[in-house]
Design a protein around this motif. Structure first.
Motif, PDB file in Angstrom:
ATOM      1  N   LYS A  79      89.662  24.579  25.614  1.00 51.38           N
ATOM      2  CA  LYS A  79      88.500  24.301  25.854  1.00 51.38           C
ATOM      3  C   LYS A  79      87.442  25.472  25.532  1.00 51.38           C
ATOM      4  N   GLY A  80      88.051  26.815  25.853  1.00 55.38           N
ATOM      5  CA  GLY A  80      87.659  27.667  25.460  1.00 55.38           C
ATOM      6  C   GLY A  80      87.198  28.001  23.417  1.00 55.38           C
ATOM      7  N   THR A  81      85.934  27.296  23.040  1.00 60.11           N
ATOM      8  CA  THR A  81      86.956  27.762  21.316  1.00 60.11           C
ATOM      9  C   THR A  81      85.293  28.587  20.682  1.00 60.11           C
ATOM     10  N   ILE A  82      84.924  29.888  21.273  1.00 62.01           N
ATOM     11  CA  ILE A  82      83.685  30.342  20.963  1.00 62.01           C
ATOM     12  C   ILE A  82      84.632  31.265  22.290  1.00 62.01           C
ATOM     13  N   VAL A  83      84.069  32.467  21.485  1.00 69.02           N
ATOM     14  CA  VAL A  83      84.354  33.842  21.891  1.00 69.02           C
ATOM     15  C   VAL A  83      83.319  34.928  21.675  1.00 69.02           C
ATOM     16  N   LEU A  84      82.071  35.138  22.999  1.00 66.76           N
ATOM     17  CA  LEU A  84      81.473  36.385  22.704  1.00 66.76           C
ATOM     18  C   LEU A  84      82.587  37.609  22.951  1.00 66.76           C
ATOM     19  N   GLY A  85      82.135  38.733  21.783  1.00 61.96           N
ATOM     20  CA  GLY A  85      82.636  40.392  21.971  1.00 61.96           C
ATOM     21  C   GLY A  85      81.522  41.119  22.059  1.00 61.96           C
ATOM     22  N   TYR A  86      81.417  42.424  22.677  1.00 63.38           N
ATOM     23  CA  TYR A  86      80.524  43.540  22.124  1.00 63.38           C
ATOM     24  C   TYR A  86      80.731  44.607  21.217  1.00 63.38           C
ATOM     25  N   GLY A  87      79.410  44.626  21.113  1.00 63.54           N
ATOM     26  CA  GLY A  87      79.664  45.128  19.314  1.00 63.54           C
ATOM     27  C   GLY A  87      78.962  46.505  20.128  1.00 63.54           C
ATOM     28  N   ALA A  88      79.286  47.644  19.969  1.00 63.19           N
ATOM     29  CA  ALA A  88      79.240  48.599  19.879  1.00 63.19           C
ATOM     30  C   ALA A  88      78.204  49.482  19.134  1.00 63.19           C
ATOM     31  N   TYR A  89      77.564  50.509  19.175  1.00 64.46           N
ATOM     32  CA  TYR A  89      76.871  51.427  17.899  1.00 64.46           C
ATOM     33  C   TYR A  89      78.060  52.898  18.007  1.00 64.46           C
ATOM     34  N   SER A 102      68.186  35.631   8.813  1.00 60.77           N
ATOM     35  CA  SER A 102      68.955  35.560   9.918  1.00 60.77           C
ATOM     36  C   SER A 102      69.405  34.371  10.273  1.00 60.77           C
ATOM     37  N   GLY A 103      70.741  34.795  12.100  1.00 63.25           N
ATOM     38  CA  GLY A 103      70.426  33.751  12.678  1.00 63.25           C
ATOM     39  C   GLY A 103      72.027  33.476  11.750  1.00 63.25           C
ATOM     40  N   ASP A 104      72.921  34.426  11.678  1.00 71.71           N
ATOM     41  CA  ASP A 104      74.572  33.777  12.063  1.00 71.71           C
ATOM     42  C   ASP A 104      75.156  33.534  12.333  1.00 71.71           C
ATOM     43  N   ASP A 105      74.704  34.345  13.721  1.00 66.37           N
ATOM     44  CA  ASP A 105      75.773  34.209  14.687  1.00 66.37           C
ATOM     45  C   ASP A 105      74.754  33.919  15.977  1.00 66.37           C
ATOM     46  N   ASP A 106      73.624  34.968  16.459  1.00 62.23           N
ATOM     47  CA  ASP A 106      72.818  34.114  17.558  1.00 62.23           C
ATOM     48  C   ASP A 106      72.198  32.542  17.028  1.00 62.23           C
ATOM     49  N   LEU A 107      71.309  32.518  16.058  1.00 63.95           N
ATOM     50  CA  LEU A 107      71.620  30.767  15.823  1.00 63.95           C
ATOM     51  C   LEU A 107      71.925  29.991  15.759  1.00 63.95           C
ATOM     52  N   PHE A 108      73.542  30.368  15.693  1.00 66.89           N
ATOM     53  CA  PHE A 108      74.836  29.323  15.643  1.00 66.89           C
ATOM     54  C   PHE A 108      75.265  29.009  16.953  1.00 66.89           C
ATOM     55  N   ILE A 109      75.336  30.191  17.638  1.00 64.91           N
ATOM     56  CA  ILE A 109      75.871  30.186  18.810  1.00 64.91           C
ATOM     57  C   ILE A 109      75.142  29.273  20.151  1.00 64.91           C
ATOM     58  N   ASN A 110      73.341  29.739  19.797  1.00 64.26           N
ATOM     59  CA  ASN A 110      72.374  29.216  20.428  1.00 64.26           C
ATOM     60  C   ASN A 110      72.271  27.626  19.887  1.00 64.26           C
ATOM     61  N   GLU A 111      72.883  27.068  19.429  1.00 65.14           N
ATOM     62  CA  GLU A 111      72.987  26.045  18.761  1.00 65.14           C
ATOM     63  C   GLU A 111      74.303  24.754  19.797  1.00 65.14           C
ATOM     64  N   ALA A 112      75.468  25.965  19.361  1.00 70.56           N
ATOM     65  CA  ALA A 112      76.797  25.294  19.467  1.00 70.56           C
ATOM     66  C   ALA A 112      77.494  25.774  21.048  1.00 70.56           C
ATOM     67  N   ALA A 113      77.295  26.808  21.596  1.00 70.18           N
ATOM     68  CA  ALA A 113      77.512  26.791  22.827  1.00 70.18           C
ATOM     69  C   ALA A 113      77.222  26.334  23.406  1.00 70.18           C
ATOM     70  N   ASN A 114      78.556  26.235  24.978  1.00 69.71           N
ATOM     71  CA  ASN A 114      77.732  25.975  26.593  1.00 69.71           C
ATOM     72  C   ASN A 114      78.455  25.774  27.544  1.00 69.71           C
ATOM     73  N   ALA A 115      78.640  25.698  28.325  1.00 72.35           N
ATOM     74  CA  ALA A 115      79.246  26.325  29.509  1.00 72.35           C
ATOM     75  C   ALA A 115      81.037  26.233  29.142  1.00 72.35           C
ATOM     76  N   LYS A 116      81.304  25.016  28.528  1.00 75.28           N
ATOM     77  CA  LYS A 116      82.325  24.319  28.517  1.00 75.28           C
ATOM     78  C   LYS A 116      83.930  25.242  27.860  1.00 75.28           C
ATOM     79  N   ASN A 117      83.156  25.530  26.560  1.00 72.06           N
ATOM     80  CA  ASN A 117      83.355  25.827  25.166  1.00 72.06           C
ATOM     81  C   ASN A 117      83.670  27.430  24.984  1.00 72.06           C
ATOM     82  N   THR A 118      82.551  28.398  26.017  1.00 75.70           N
ATOM     83  CA  THR A 118      82.036  29.660  25.636  1.00 75.70           C
ATOM     84  C   THR A 118      82.983  30.367  26.601  1.00 75.70           C
ATOM     85  N   THR A 119      83.282  31.424  26.116  1.00 70.88           N
ATOM     86  CA  THR A 119      84.297  32.730  27.017  1.00 70.88           C
ATOM     87  C   THR A 119      83.553  34.158  26.621  1.00 70.88           C
ATOM     88  N   ILE A 120      83.921  35.418  27.089  1.00 76.49           N
ATOM     89  CA  ILE A 120      83.496  36.154  26.827  1.00 76.49           C
ATOM     90  C   ILE A 120      84.331  37.147  27.045  1.00 76.49           C
TER      91      ILE A 120
END
Length: 370
Positions: A155-165, A226-244
């Motif tokens: 079910k988890g098909t989207i993974v959000l990671g941390y990008g530090a500086y 811009s938005g290849d990351d956040d706009l895509f996730i905003n559209e595609a992510a939901n409670a069931k398919n997203t993990t961190i």
């Protein structure tokens, strides 16, 4: 006196909202325990889109190629570079058989559009599980792919990671950049935790290719640079398919801007996408920012007037208590604890700069990615 009473009760409301954000919403991430997940060995395609990044590719690509993972390819996308990016790609490919190069030429309809280049790279990828990072990013361990892929499931098909500086000693700008990154990460990890994910960062993001095609790729926001990351996730992510993924071995680190004007230019591009988020996300983010501003404005006004000071002071301390607790625990998870020492100063600076960026974006629209 009536005006001061209105200010006081407005301040009480603002503090309650801020405490709810920090204690409940952000606390869902800050106070959660990291659960170790079983290792995956699914094949992974790492995708890097580069435009005039020859020096960064030479410096950081080896850390990708040296990952401790059994089966992965690296898809290198040359987005119409005018420097030696393509030549560097080809040099690495000559000694690594798991590299695939996608050379993108500008066409009139999608000139200078990173999303067009990324779409070609995604279609060219050999594997269905895709892991994204930027040309100026470096994984903080050779376990990066392993740790990110561990979060994929049926079910988890989207993974959000941390990008530090990267940290820069004796630099207030660097602390401000990393504080903003910490606050943004706390927000998107927390939203994902409570089941309303709204963004991720392209510096460290993974998803199954099916999610890309189910959303028709970037077609709904292709005209937005811009938005290849956040706009895509905003559209595609939901409670069931997203993990961190918040294990330190899964983090990446990027080269930060060293001039304020360059960072503002970068943030203008990022902020310009927020108005395209879903309404519920826009509302919650706006509510947080507005109550942030009002906390300082109303708090200072009431302090100067000394109106009901025995009640105002505890309210101020209550808000700071939960702010320090939630951001402190988040900073500990994300290895950004040094930013917490200057929290009030960094918060006010960020509020002011965000307001300047908002006004500037109303006057002229950022329409570039490089």
């Amino acid at each position: 006196m009536l005006i001061l009473e209105v200010l006081f009760y407005s301040f009480v409301t603002v503090v309650i909202i801020q405490v709810l954000f920090y204690a409940v919403l952000f606390g869902s991430f800050a106070f959660s325990k990291n659960k170790k997940k079983p290792t995956n060995t699914i094949p992974i395609s790492v995708i890097i889109c580069a435009k005039n990044e020859a020096e960064n590719i030479k410096k950081f690509l080896p850390s990708i190629l040296e990952q401790d993972y059994p089966d992965f390819e690296v898809v290198l996308i040359n987005d119409s570079s005018s420097d030696d990016t393509l030549t560097i790609f080809e040099a690495f490919k000559s000694s690594h058989n798991n590299i695939k190069i996608v050379d993108v030429k500008n066409i009139e309809a999608f000139w200078g559009n990173k999303k067009y280049a990324l779409s070609l790279g995604i279609k060219a990828a050999k594997y269905d599980h895709l892991l994204f990072t930027d040309a100026d990013c470096q994984p903080l361990s050779n376990q990066w792919i392993k740790q990110m892929s561990a979060n994929f499931s049926e079910k988890g098909t989207i993974v959000l990671g941390y990008g530090a500086y990267n940290k820069v000693k004796n630099s207030l700008l660097n602390k401000l950049i990393r504080f903003e990154t910490l606050l943004t990460a706390t927000q998107y990890f927390s939203f994902a935790k409570i089941g309303i994910p709204f963004m991720g960062v392209g510096r460290n993001l993974a998803y199954h290719r099916d999610e890309f095609f189910k959303s028709n790729g970037f077609i709904k926001h292709m005209q937005i640079r811009s938005g290849d990351d956040d706009l895509f996730i905003n559209e595609a992510a939901n409670a069931k398919n997203t993990t961190i993924s918040i294990t330190p071995q899964s983090f990446t680190s990027s080269i930060p801007k060293t001039a304020l004007k360059d960072w503002i230019k970068q943030k203008r591009r990022h902020v310009s996408t927020a108005k395209h988020y879903k309404i519920k996300h826009q509302f919650l983010l706006a509510l947080f920012y507005i109550t942030q501003v009002l906390f300082w404005v109303l708090g200072i006004a009431l302090a100067l007037s000394s109106f009901l000071w025995p009640f105002v002071l505890p309210l101020i301390l209550l808000r700071f208590l939960f702010q320090y607790l939630s951001l402190g625990y988040s900073a500990k998870k994300l290895n950004e604890l040094d930013t917490i020492l200057l929290l009030p100063f960094l918060e006010i600076s960020l509020i002011v700069l965000q307001f300047i960026i908002f006004i500037t974006n109303q006057i002229s629209k950022p329409n570039y990615w490089k």
